[in-house]
Design a protein around this motif. Structure first.
Motif, mmCIF file in Angstrom:
data_model
loop_
_atom_site.group_PDB
_atom_site.id
_atom_site.type_symbol
_atom_site.label_atom_id
_atom_site.label_comp_id
_atom_site.label_asym_id
_atom_site.label_seq_id
_atom_site.Cartn_x
_atom_site.Cartn_y
_atom_site.Cartn_z
ATOM 1 N N LEU A 1 0.838 -1.203 0.000
ATOM 2 C CA LEU A 1 0.000 0.000 0.000
ATOM 3 C C LEU A 1 0.874 1.255 0.000
ATOM 4 O O LEU A 1 0.649 2.186 -0.775
ATOM 5 C CB LEU A 1 -0.933 0.018 1.229
ATOM 6 C CG LEU A 1 -1.757 1.304 1.363
ATOM 7 C CD1 LEU A 1 -2.808 1.389 0.273
ATOM 8 C CD2 LEU A 1 -2.397 1.415 2.734
ATOM 9 N N VAL B 1 -8.121 -0.383 -2.969
ATOM 10 C CA VAL B 1 -7.734 -1.576 -2.211
ATOM 11 C C VAL B 1 -8.815 -2.630 -2.372
ATOM 12 O O VAL B 1 -10.007 -2.320 -2.369
ATOM 13 C CB VAL B 1 -7.483 -1.306 -0.713
ATOM 14 C CG1 VAL B 1 -6.124 -0.687 -0.503
ATOM 15 C CG2 VAL B 1 -8.573 -0.447 -0.095
ATOM 16 N N CYS C 1 -6.636 0.816 5.304
ATOM 17 C CA CYS C 1 -5.963 1.294 4.083
ATOM 18 C C CYS C 1 -6.603 2.574 3.560
ATOM 19 O O CYS C 1 -5.912 3.470 3.067
ATOM 20 C CB CYS C 1 -5.988 0.216 3.007
ATOM 21 S SG CYS C 1 -5.054 -1.256 3.455
ATOM 22 N N ALA D 1 -5.867 5.317 0.613
ATOM 23 C CA ALA D 1 -6.532 4.682 -0.527
ATOM 24 C C ALA D 1 -7.847 5.418 -0.793
ATOM 25 O O ALA D 1 -8.460 5.966 0.125
ATOM 26 C CB ALA D 1 -6.788 3.211 -0.240
#
Lengths: 325, 265
Positions: free
Chosen positions: B43, B62, B77, B82
């Motif tokens: 990530l 994600v 995330c 994200a």
């Protein structure tokens, strides 16, 4: 291929790097021969490379039935070229079982081939049984448990085998024939090699040390590192570490023991707070004496240790410091 | 620039774990769940490559294959940066098989058609080291496994990457986009989410879909499975280890004795 066209036999994918055959290739042959001995059919070993023929003599004297050489249009390993070649070999040779190492190179193509060819598949396999049916064992949950797998309804299965799980096959047996397999791989490459570089080691070489004090995740606090360095020094040892501490930047890469670090064989390896991931064990399991201190009684490091203490590393460190005065 | 980052919630077994009788499984109460360590690095690699890219349009998605509990990982995330999340799930889906997971992920990646897919090298619980490259195999995406460094190449149409080989050896490669990389731990310093971002993450889009909605038939998914789990058991202990019992002081004394004995012999 067997006379009726069914999948038969074992295909081993040998591995080399920069002109040298890698040890895992010979270990895969041992695994393949054990299946063949149980009725698994002929064992073929495929060597891929721009000079694949150079490895044929040493592969041919290991008790296999045939060595296949595949010329590739690149100087070094290229994952897509290897993947394309393996797919073509599976189509042409129709093996029942394909063995590769669970190595960085094979991680670049083996599972892609398994996906595309709808093969049976398992990685990090350390035990294979064949009795007409294929079974394999691998670790789960940091090797605290072992899984037994089968491959129902699969005409062909690919297993990625853990390096060190099998002994290398003996040399000096009757020479097997070698056959060059012509494959068109001219447009297969999708990456361009730029260069190799060694990890910077500075002036420290942990592979030279007779006594390593090796520390792992159990340390938990960066501020404890100087204290442990001092302890190692007072013990006359060199400080090394498992991957998490190097990843975190607490110690330089030159201190890392394991598959992606250094392989060490000291007289004494004192492991403090190291649980023992497979990749770590691969780098230290041949130490003469392994002493492990860990709070978790199920830590895999205890599986290779000669002496095991279930204790907090800092309790033991404090006592060592006191005794050393 | 569009990047897909597949993630996974991983289980670790606690010290006093229990196996289920009569089936190849572990008692659910013996498992602790967390976001896979490798996925924090993949990530971060995606966020960094977006931040260093020219042009304003970036989207980082994600994706996970998992039940409702795995949304915790997606939210973490989203909090780190994200833009949106996709969760693929079906009760029948054998989510422990890397080829099945890769096939399900392929449905999302195909639909999103990203420039880049960044996976972790492996998950800490299963250590298959296989899902990312299998995903690349299904989609015929150029790929590099076990990447330690990612940098932009010429005109942002290529990436220069370092592949981490055994024994500390590094190979530098060039790869054109679109591509898939599997990212190794230690390749960057994963960021922490701010409290504000954690609160805001819940407002970002999180889509839940079945493999069927991605055009993947159940039979195809089942046939993708690489293996069938027959048994799960603790390893047979190697008889080898001699236990050092007693107080920490006694353990320390024994260690010094053993070291002295082995180093002077």
């Amino acid at each position: 291929m067997s006379p009726d066209g069914a999948h038969d036999g074992v295909l081993v994918v040998a591995e080399a790097r920069r002109g040298e055959l890698r040890e895992v290739s010979l270990e895969l042959i041992t695994a393949a021969l054990s299946c063949a001995a149980a009725g698994g059919g002929p064992v073929r070993v495929a060597a891929l490379g721009n000079d694949a023929g150079q490895f044929a003599p040493t592969l041919a004297e290991r008790g296999v039935d045939e060595v296949l050489t595949v010329a590739v249009p690149c100087q070094h390993f290229e994952a897509h070229v290897w993947g394309r070649a393996l797919e073509a070999l599976i189509e042409a040779e129709r093996p029942r079982l394909v063995l590769t190492g669970f190595t960085v190179d094979s991680m670049g193509f083996a599972s892609a081939v398994a996906a595309r060819k709808r093969l049976g598949f398992a990685s990090d396999v350390f035990s294979i049984a064949w009795d007409g049916r294929l079974r394999a064992q691998r670790g789960m949950y940091g090797d605290k448990l072992q899984a037994e797998l089968e491959f129902p309804d699969k005409a062909c299965s690919l297993l990625m085998v853990r390096p060190g799980a099998f002994a290398p096959a003996s040399a000096g047996l009757e020479l097997a024939p070698t056959r060059a397999v012509p494959l068109d791989l001219s447009d297969a490459a999708r990456t361009q090699h730029i260069g190799f570089a060694g990890a910077a080691t500075g002036d420290l070489d942990i592979t030279d040390a007779d006594f390593l004090v090796s520390i792992g995740r159990g340390v938990q606090d960066r501020d404890e590192i100087p204290r442990l360095e001092q302890l190692a020094e007072r013990l006359g040892a060199t400080l090394s570490a498992s991957r998490p501490l190097v990843d975190a930047g607490w110690l330089p890469a030159a201190r890392q023991v394991g598959q992606s670090g250094r392989t060490v064989k000291p007289r004494v390896y004192l492991a403090l707070g190291i649980s023992g991931a497979v990749q770590h064990l691969a780098g230290m399991r041949d130490a003469e004496t392994i002493i492990a201190v860990n709070t978790d009684a199920n830590a895999p490091i205890f599986g290779v240790a000669h002496y095991a203490a279930i204790a907090d590393l800092f309790d033991v460190v404090a006592e060592l410091e006191q005794t050393l005065g | 620039m569009k990047t897909v980052v597949p993630i996974k919630m991983v289980a670790s077994v606690d010290e006093e774990f229990e196996l289920l009788d009569g089936s190849a499984g572990i008692h659910p109460g013996s498992l602790d769940w967390a976001l896979n360590e490798w996925d924090a690095f993949s990530l971060e690699a995606g966020l960094l490559i977006h931040e260093s890219a020219a042009g304003a349009e970036h989207e980082l998605i994600v994706v996970t294959v998992g039940d409702e509990d795995s949304e915790e990982g997606l939210l973490a995330c989203l909090a780190k940066g994200a833009d949106r999340a996709v969760r693929v799930w079906d009760e029948q889906l054998p989510a422990s098989d890397p080829l099945v997971v890769a096939r399900a992920l392929a449905g999302v990646v195909e639909r999103e058609s990203p420039d880049l897919v960044l996976c972790g090298v492996q998950s800490s619980d299963a250590v298959n080291g296989a899902t990312g490259v299998a995903l690349a195999g299904y989609l015929d995406l150029p790929h590099v496994a076990v990447v330690k460094r990612v940098a932009w190449g010429a005109e942002q149409r290529t990436l220069t990457v370092d592949r981490e080989l055994e024994g500390g050896l590094i190979e530098t490669l060039r790869i054109a986009l679109p591509a898939l990389l599997t990212i190794q731990t230690g390749s960057n310093e994963p960021r922490y989410a701010t409290l504000r971002a954690i609160k805001q993450a819940a407002n970002k889009p999180l889509e839940v879909c079945t493999p069927g909605q991605l055009g993947i038939e159940a039979a195809e998914l089942a046939a993708a499975a690489g293996s069938a789990l027959r048994a799960l058991r603790p390893p047979e202990r190697r008889a080898a280890a001699e236990m050092l019992d007693g107080s920490a002081a006694e353990v320390a004394t024994r260690i010094l004795e053993i070291v002295h004995d082995r180093m002077s012999g």
